[in-house]
Design a protein around this motif. Structure first.
Motif, PDB file in Angstrom:
ATOM      1  N   ILE A  43       0.852  -1.187   0.000  1.00 16.03           N
ATOM      2  CA  ILE A  43       0.000   0.000   0.000  1.00 16.03           C
ATOM      3  C   ILE A  43       0.890   1.241   0.000  1.00 16.03           C
ATOM      4  CG2 ILE A  43      -1.854  -1.154   1.261  1.00 16.03           C
ATOM      5  CD1 ILE A  43      -0.922   0.288   3.789  1.00 16.03           C
ATOM      6  N   TYR A  44       0.283   2.419  -0.256  1.00 12.95           N
ATOM      7  CA  TYR A  44       1.026   3.665  -0.163  1.00 12.95           C
ATOM      8  C   TYR A  44       1.276   3.993   1.313  1.00 12.95           C
ATOM      9  CZ  TYR A  44      -0.131   4.523  -5.098  1.00 12.95           C
ATOM     10  OH  TYR A  44      -0.246   4.442  -6.466  1.00 12.95           O
ATOM     11  N   LYS A  45       2.399   4.606   1.597  1.00 10.03           N
ATOM     12  CA  LYS A  45       2.796   4.900   2.975  1.00 10.03           C
ATOM     13  C   LYS A  45       1.727   5.673   3.770  1.00 10.03           C
ATOM     14  CE  LYS A  45       6.506   6.990   5.711  1.00 10.03           C
ATOM     15  NZ  LYS A  45       7.834   7.681   5.655  1.00 10.03           N
ATOM     16  N   PRO A  46       1.102   6.736   3.202  1.00  9.79           N
ATOM     17  CA  PRO A  46       0.100   7.483   3.984  1.00  9.79           C
ATOM     18  C   PRO A  46      -1.115   6.639   4.405  1.00  9.79           C
ATOM     19  CG  PRO A  46       0.827   8.761   2.087  1.00  9.79           C
ATOM     20  CD  PRO A  46       1.342   7.370   1.896  1.00  9.79           C
ATOM     21  N   ARG A  47      -1.363   5.548   3.681  1.00 10.82           N
ATOM     22  CA  ARG A  47      -2.524   4.714   3.988  1.00 10.82           C
ATOM     23  C   ARG A  47      -2.316   3.899   5.274  1.00 10.82           C
ATOM     24  NH1 ARG A  47      -6.608   7.117   1.553  1.00 10.82           N
ATOM     25  NH2 ARG A  47      -6.733   6.821  -0.709  1.00 10.82           N
ATOM     26  N   LEU A  48      -1.076   3.765   5.724  1.00  2.91           N
ATOM     27  CA  LEU A  48      -0.780   2.995   6.918  1.00  2.91           C
ATOM     28  C   LEU A  48      -1.504   3.569   8.137  1.00  2.91           C
ATOM     29  CD1 LEU A  48       0.860   0.522   7.729  1.00  2.91           C
ATOM     30  CD2 LEU A  48       2.794   2.041   8.216  1.00  2.91           C
ATOM     31  N   LYS A  49      -1.523   4.896   8.263  1.00  3.09           N
ATOM     32  CA  LYS A  49      -2.189   5.553   9.400  1.00  3.09           C
ATOM     33  C   LYS A  49      -3.697   5.311   9.376  1.00  3.09           C
ATOM     34  CE  LYS A  49       1.193   9.254  10.073  1.00  3.09           C
ATOM     35  NZ  LYS A  49       1.419  10.733  10.097  1.00  3.09           N
ATOM     36  N   GLU A  50      -4.267   5.271   8.147  1.00  2.00           N
ATOM     37  CA  GLU A  50      -5.690   5.010   8.037  1.00  2.00           C
ATOM     38  C   GLU A  50      -6.030   3.595   8.502  1.00  2.00           C
ATOM     39  OE1 GLU A  50      -7.839   7.204   7.404  1.00  2.00           O
ATOM     40  OE2 GLU A  50      -6.522   8.814   6.704  1.00  2.00           O
ATOM     41  N   LEU A  51      -5.159   2.658   8.170  1.00  2.00           N
ATOM     42  CA  LEU A  51      -5.368   1.278   8.602  1.00  2.00           C
ATOM     43  C   LEU A  51      -5.318   1.166  10.118  1.00  2.00           C
ATOM     44  CD1 LEU A  51      -3.352  -1.095   6.222  1.00  2.00           C
ATOM     45  CD2 LEU A  51      -5.819  -0.976   6.525  1.00  2.00           C
ATOM     46  N   MET A  52      -4.398   1.895  10.731  1.00  2.00           N
ATOM     47  CA  MET A  52      -4.210   1.823  12.175  1.00  2.00           C
ATOM     48  C   MET A  52      -5.400   2.385  12.950  1.00  2.00           C
ATOM     49  SD  MET A  52      -0.153   2.848  12.148  1.00  2.00           S
ATOM     50  CE  MET A  52       0.010   3.048  13.930  1.00  2.00           C
ATOM     51  N   LYS A  53      -6.268   3.122  12.259  1.00  2.00           N
ATOM     52  CA  LYS A  53      -7.463   3.682  12.911  1.00  2.00           C
ATOM     53  C   LYS A  53      -8.638   2.704  12.912  1.00  2.00           C
ATOM     54  CE  LYS A  53      -6.354   8.419  11.466  1.00  2.00           C
ATOM     55  NZ  LYS A  53      -6.799   9.562  10.607  1.00  2.00           N
ATOM     56  N   ASP A  78     -10.156  10.004  -0.465  1.00  2.00           N
ATOM     57  CA  ASP A  78     -10.391   9.356   0.826  1.00  2.00           C
ATOM     58  C   ASP A  78     -11.829   8.889   1.023  1.00  2.00           C
ATOM     59  OD1 ASP A  78      -7.789   9.553   1.531  1.00  2.00           O
ATOM     60  OD2 ASP A  78      -8.015  11.248   2.907  1.00  2.00           O
ATOM     61  N   THR A  79     -12.704   9.206   0.065  1.00  2.00           N
ATOM     62  CA  THR A  79     -14.087   8.710   0.161  1.00  2.00           C
ATOM     63  C   THR A  79     -14.140   7.191   0.063  1.00  2.00           C
ATOM     64  OG1 THR A  79     -14.301   9.153  -2.216  1.00  2.00           O
ATOM     65  CG2 THR A  79     -15.268  10.763  -0.701  1.00  2.00           C
ATOM     66  N   VAL A  80     -13.065   6.573  -0.442  1.00  2.00           N
ATOM     67  CA  VAL A  80     -13.053   5.112  -0.512  1.00  2.00           C
ATOM     68  C   VAL A  80     -13.113   4.514   0.889  1.00  2.00           C
ATOM     69  CG1 VAL A  80     -11.827   5.004  -2.713  1.00  2.00           C
ATOM     70  CG2 VAL A  80     -10.524   4.993  -0.585  1.00  2.00           C
ATOM     71  N   ILE A  81     -12.621   5.249   1.878  1.00  2.00           N
ATOM     72  CA  ILE A  81     -12.683   4.771   3.264  1.00  2.00           C
ATOM     73  C   ILE A  81     -14.144   4.701   3.712  1.00  2.00           C
ATOM     74  CG2 ILE A  81     -12.005   5.236   5.645  1.00  2.00           C
ATOM     75  CD1 ILE A  81      -9.531   6.665   4.493  1.00  2.00           C
ATOM     76  N   GLU A  82     -14.900   5.744   3.354  1.00  2.00           N
ATOM     77  CA  GLU A  82     -16.329   5.757   3.686  1.00  2.00           C
ATOM     78  C   GLU A  82     -17.056   4.598   3.003  1.00  2.00           C
ATOM     79  OE1 GLU A  82     -17.934   7.768   5.855  1.00  2.00           O
ATOM     80  OE2 GLU A  82     -15.882   8.379   6.351  1.00  2.00           O
ATOM     81  N   LEU A  83     -16.699   4.360   1.751  1.00  2.00           N
ATOM     82  CA  LEU A  83     -17.341   3.277   1.013  1.00  2.00           C
ATOM     83  C   LEU A  83     -16.993   1.918   1.607  1.00  2.00           C
ATOM     84  CD1 LEU A  83     -16.870   4.634  -2.608  1.00  2.00           C
ATOM     85  CD2 LEU A  83     -19.028   4.410  -1.365  1.00  2.00           C
ATOM     86  N   SER A  84     -15.781   1.786   2.103  1.00  2.00           N
ATOM     87  CA  SER A  84     -15.385   0.542   2.752  1.00  2.00           C
ATOM     88  C   SER A  84     -16.246   0.283   3.976  1.00  2.00           C
ATOM     89  CB  SER A  84     -13.910   0.610   3.163  1.00  2.00           C
ATOM     90  OG  SER A  84     -13.539  -0.544   3.898  1.00  2.00           O
ATOM     91  N   LYS A  85     -16.533   1.338   4.728  1.00  2.00           N
ATOM     92  CA  LYS A  85     -17.384   1.213   5.921  1.00  2.00           C
ATOM     93  C   LYS A  85     -18.812   0.835   5.545  1.00  2.00           C
ATOM     94  CE  LYS A  85     -14.728   4.520   8.685  1.00  2.00           C
ATOM     95  NZ  LYS A  85     -14.740   5.873   9.317  1.00  2.00           N
ATOM     96  N   MET A  86     -19.217   1.184   4.324  1.00  2.00           N
ATOM     97  CA  MET A  86     -20.560   0.845   3.851  1.00  2.00           C
ATOM     98  C   MET A  86     -20.624  -0.574   3.286  1.00  2.00           C
ATOM     99  SD  MET A  86     -21.590   4.372   1.896  1.00  2.00           S
ATOM    100  CE  MET A  86     -21.610   5.951   2.776  1.00  2.00           C
ATOM    101  N   GLY A  87     -19.469  -1.240   3.246  1.00  2.00           N
ATOM    102  CA  GLY A  87     -19.454  -2.628   2.795  1.00  2.00           C
ATOM    103  C   GLY A  87     -18.900  -2.856   1.410  1.00  2.00           C
ATOM    104  N   PHE A  88     -18.463  -1.801   0.715  1.00  2.00           N
ATOM    105  CA  PHE A  88     -17.920  -1.966  -0.634  1.00  2.00           C
ATOM    106  C   PHE A  88     -16.532  -2.591  -0.566  1.00  2.00           C
ATOM    107  CE2 PHE A  88     -21.234   1.071  -1.481  1.00  2.00           C
ATOM    108  CZ  PHE A  88     -21.654   0.771  -2.757  1.00  2.00           C
ATOM    109  N   SER A  89     -16.305  -3.596  -1.384  1.00  2.00           N
ATOM    110  CA  SER A  89     -14.988  -4.235  -1.470  1.00  2.00           C
ATOM    111  C   SER A  89     -14.188  -3.571  -2.580  1.00  2.00           C
ATOM    112  CB  SER A  89     -15.150  -5.725  -1.784  1.00  2.00           C
ATOM    113  OG  SER A  89     -15.689  -5.892  -3.097  1.00  2.00           O
ATOM    114  N   ALA A  90     -12.925  -3.945  -2.668  1.00  2.00           N
ATOM    115  CA  ALA A  90     -12.077  -3.411  -3.733  1.00  2.00           C
ATOM    116  C   ALA A  90     -12.637  -3.806  -5.099  1.00  2.00           C
ATOM    117  CB  ALA A  90     -10.651  -3.936  -3.570  1.00  2.00           C
TER     118      ALA A  90
END
Length: 304
Positions: A43-53, A78-90
């Motif tokens: 993954i891209y380095k900045p995404r690591l912090k998002e994962l840790m949350k 970053d809206t992909v994070i919201e979509l992930s919470k809604m159940g959307f997969s890659a």
């Protein structure tokens, strides 16, 4: 012990990713030759912090999306994070991105919030979208992509697809089992019967038998029964109420000797079983053995 990254991942609060990685059925891939955690996770380095949350299943679902982002060579909003919470997969996002943006999708689902459970709405939406595309709709139209009433739109496209599939099935059955319509005229003279509130008659066409199975949700519309009818190994008859002679009620399979092989109503049920059994016994007794034999032996160019 063998994986040098597991301890680091646990200390970073990413233990759920480790547990998922240890699952032999996991689809996630990692870079064993990497020199840092984010490259190990692909993954891209900045995404690591998002994962840790995140935690639990959300953690590895989000990782799946972030891996797809890097694999695509793009930098997603970053809206992909919201979509992930809604159940959307890659996989879901890769598909939807062909027609719209992640931001528009988030805005649409925010409007749906409160009307439906978002997890269920997501499943409904993906099903709706794929059926729309396979049916040849204009996928550049916002009206198609973002229906005002998702449940109603899904219901309509399901009905449309089912009708198209049913029409295709009936066309194929008519071509394959022409002997059924060819048999009807002679068979009706032998198998037609009326008494009290009911009538019974043989099927006129293969289409009728397919529709009977579809409407009553049982297997009479399958090739097995169509073949048996066409080759005179048995005959499919429809028992109907006199007041609604065109509405499927009871499907009856009769042998060439006039024996009632089986009968069923909707969903393989037996409504008013004792009453129907008694009526069918009277029907069986009304059948003339000589007429049955002549009908069974009557030759047809369309029957083998």
């Amino acid at each position: 012990i063998r994986n040098k990254w597991f301890e680091s991942l646990y200390k970073m609060g990413l233990g759920d990713i480790v547990r998922h990685k240890l699952d032999p059925h996991t689809a996630l891939k990692f870079n064993g030759r990497a020199k840092n955690v984010w490259n190990y996770l692909k993954i891209y380095k900045p995404r690591l912090k998002e994962l840790m949350k995140t935690s639990g299943r959300d953690q590895y679902k989000l990782l799946d999306i972030f891996q797809s982002e890097r694999a695509s060579g793009e930098h997603w909003d970053d809206t992909v994070i919201e979509l992930s919470k809604m159940g959307f997969s890659a996989e879901d996002l890769e598909y939807v991105k062909r027609f719209t943006t992640a931001k528009k999708l988030v805005n649409y689902f925010e409007k749906q919030r409160g009307r439906y459970a978002l997890g269920g709405a997501k499943v409904l939406y993906m099903d709706y979208l794929r059926m729309k595309e396979s049916s040849g709709y204009d996928m550049t139209s916002s009206i198609t992509i973002f229906p005002k009433d998702l449940v109603d739109a899904h219901k309509k496209i399901v009905e449309e697809v089912n009708k198209a599939e049913a029409d295709k099935r009936k066309k194929e059955a008519e071509a394959k089992f022409k002997a059924i319509s060819n048999r009807y005229k002679g068979a009706d003279k032998v198998y037609h019967f009326e008494k009290g509130a009911y009538i019974i008659r043989p099927a006129k066409t293969a289409t009728e038998i397919v529709d009977e199975g579809r409407i009553l949700h049982h297997c009479v519309g399958g090739d097995n029964y169509l073949t048996r009818h066409a080759k005179k190994k048995s005959i499919i008859c429809f028992m109907r109420r006199k007041k609604s002679p065109n509405k499927p009620y009871i499907t009856v399979e009769v042998s060439p000797e006039g024996k009632i092989l089986q009968w069923y109503g909707i969903y393989d049920s037996k409504p008013n079983e004792a009453k129907i059994d008694k009526w069918l016994e009277g029907y069986r007794e009304s059948l003339d053995p000589k007429s049955l034999m002549r009908e069974a032996k009557r030759k047809s160019k369309l029957c083998s």
